[in-house]
Design an enzyme around this catalytic site. Structure first.
Site, mmCIF file in Angstrom:
data_model
loop_
_atom_site.group_PDB
_atom_site.id
_atom_site.type_symbol
_atom_site.label_atom_id
_atom_site.label_comp_id
_atom_site.label_asym_id
_atom_site.label_seq_id
_atom_site.Cartn_x
_atom_site.Cartn_y
_atom_site.Cartn_z
ATOM 1 N N SER A 1 -12.314 17.541 3.944
ATOM 2 C CA SER A 1 -12.842 17.674 2.580
ATOM 3 C C SER A 1 -12.282 16.526 1.752
ATOM 4 C CB SER A 1 -12.368 19.014 2.000
ATOM 5 O OG SER A 1 -12.378 19.003 0.575
ATOM 6 N N TYR B 1 -6.920 25.903 -0.232
ATOM 7 C CA TYR B 1 -7.990 25.143 0.407
ATOM 8 C C TYR B 1 -7.558 23.691 0.583
ATOM 9 C CZ TYR B 1 -12.840 23.458 1.084
ATOM 10 O OH TYR B 1 -14.000 22.889 1.583
HETATM 11 C C1 GCO Z 1 -14.106 22.974 -5.083
HETATM 12 C C2 GCO Z 1 -15.111 22.756 -3.980
HETATM 13 C C3 GCO Z 1 -14.638 21.642 -3.045
HETATM 14 C C4 GCO Z 1 -15.794 21.211 -2.166
HETATM 15 C C5 GCO Z 1 -15.420 20.214 -1.095
HETATM 16 C C6 GCO Z 1 -15.127 18.877 -1.672
HETATM 17 O O1 GCO Z 1 -13.878 24.145 -5.468
HETATM 18 O O2 GCO Z 1 -13.578 21.957 -5.547
HETATM 19 O O3 GCO Z 1 -15.351 23.942 -3.260
HETATM 20 O O4 GCO Z 1 -13.546 22.109 -2.316
HETATM 21 O O5 GCO Z 1 -16.337 22.321 -1.521
HETATM 22 O O6 GCO Z 1 -14.363 20.668 -0.309
HETATM 23 O O7 GCO Z 1 -14.887 17.973 -0.606
#
Ligand code: GCO
Length: 255
Positions: free
Chosen positions: A146, A159
């Protein structure tokens, strides 16, 4: 340059978390390049629905419903592949969830759930796949990172940490498995039009921020990632290892 470099005929690809979203786009892209697809998810009905739709498009598609965060289930799934004579030649570690909350309010259970789904699963599934790939001297592993593999955004700490870990797990896989004929690389999608991002897409301020912050001035479409995954899954990348390619409209490259 022979186009056959990108031909995946005769290869089988397992894509985790592929009943919808980016995982489905990866599955359709790899199938379009000739691979047999194994769809994965925990919702058997949704998996079957997606498989039926892909089979209706003439795409060679199987399903394997198992929880990628459950080590015993992952081991059992690969033992079943062994029994059925199914060799996983290509693995896309795509399974992932998003959970948006400031860390000061974040419960450790929610932290752990994201880490387990988005990072540890890539180790568990990658290990079982690599055991068999190493025995055959061939394998392609594509981990899904990501923009948050490089840059942090407030309210998505677990995440971000998981995706940063995906980048370094990819390098660790390269360090240990390249000599066994396995190429491990990663793709870093930008802001993509997916269900997971629905809350962001429908927020006018966030939508404006993405379009202003992205040189391409738009969100990405899942099908636009297929070429990068086909590249990493094919003979075109046999001497590429431990890399991450950002398909993000240029966002990671500019201030
Ligand atoms: C967020 C998004 C991001 C995108 C992606 C960007 O909440 O900022 O979900 O995480 O999904 O990962 O590369």
């Amino acid at each position: 340059m022979s186009i056959s470099l990108f031909d995946l005929s005769g290869k089988t690809a397992l894509i985790t978390g592929s009943s919808r979203g980016l995982g489905r786009a990866f599955a359709e892209g790899l199938a379009g390049a000739g691979a047999r697809i194994i769809l994965n998810g925990i919702d058997e009905a949704r998996l079957q629905q997606t498989a039926s739709e892909m089979q209706g498009q003439g795409l060679n598609t199987l399903t394997a419903a198992f929880d990628v965060t459950n080590e015993a289930a992952v081991v059992a799934a690969f033992e079943a592949f062994d029994r059925d004579g199914v060799d996983v030649d290509i693995l896309v570690n795509n399974a992932g969830i998003q959970f948006r909350k400031p860390m000061l309010e974040l419960a450790s259970a929610d932290w752990q759930r994201v880490i387990d789904t988005n990072l540890t699963s890539a180790f568990l599934v990658g290990r079982e796949a690599a055991k068999r790939m190493a025995a055959r001297g061939f394998g392609k592993i594509i981990n899904v990172g990501s923009l948050t593999s490089e840059l942090a955004r407030a309210t998505v700490a677990p995440y971000t940490v998981a995706k940063g870990g995906i980048k370094m797990l990819t390098k660790a896989m390269a360090a240990e498995w390249a000599e066994k004929g396995i190429q491990a690389n990663a793709i870093g999608p930008g802001y993509m039009i997916t269900d997971m991002n629905e809350a962001l897409l429908s927020d006018p301020k966030f939508d404006a921020w993405v379009k202003g912050r992205t040189p391409a001035r738009r969100w990405g479409r899942p099908e636009e990632l297929a070429g990068t995954v086909i590249y990493f899954a094919s003979g075109a990348s046999d001497y590429v290892n431990g890399q991450i390619v950002y398909a993000d409209g240029g966002m990671i490259s500019v201030l």
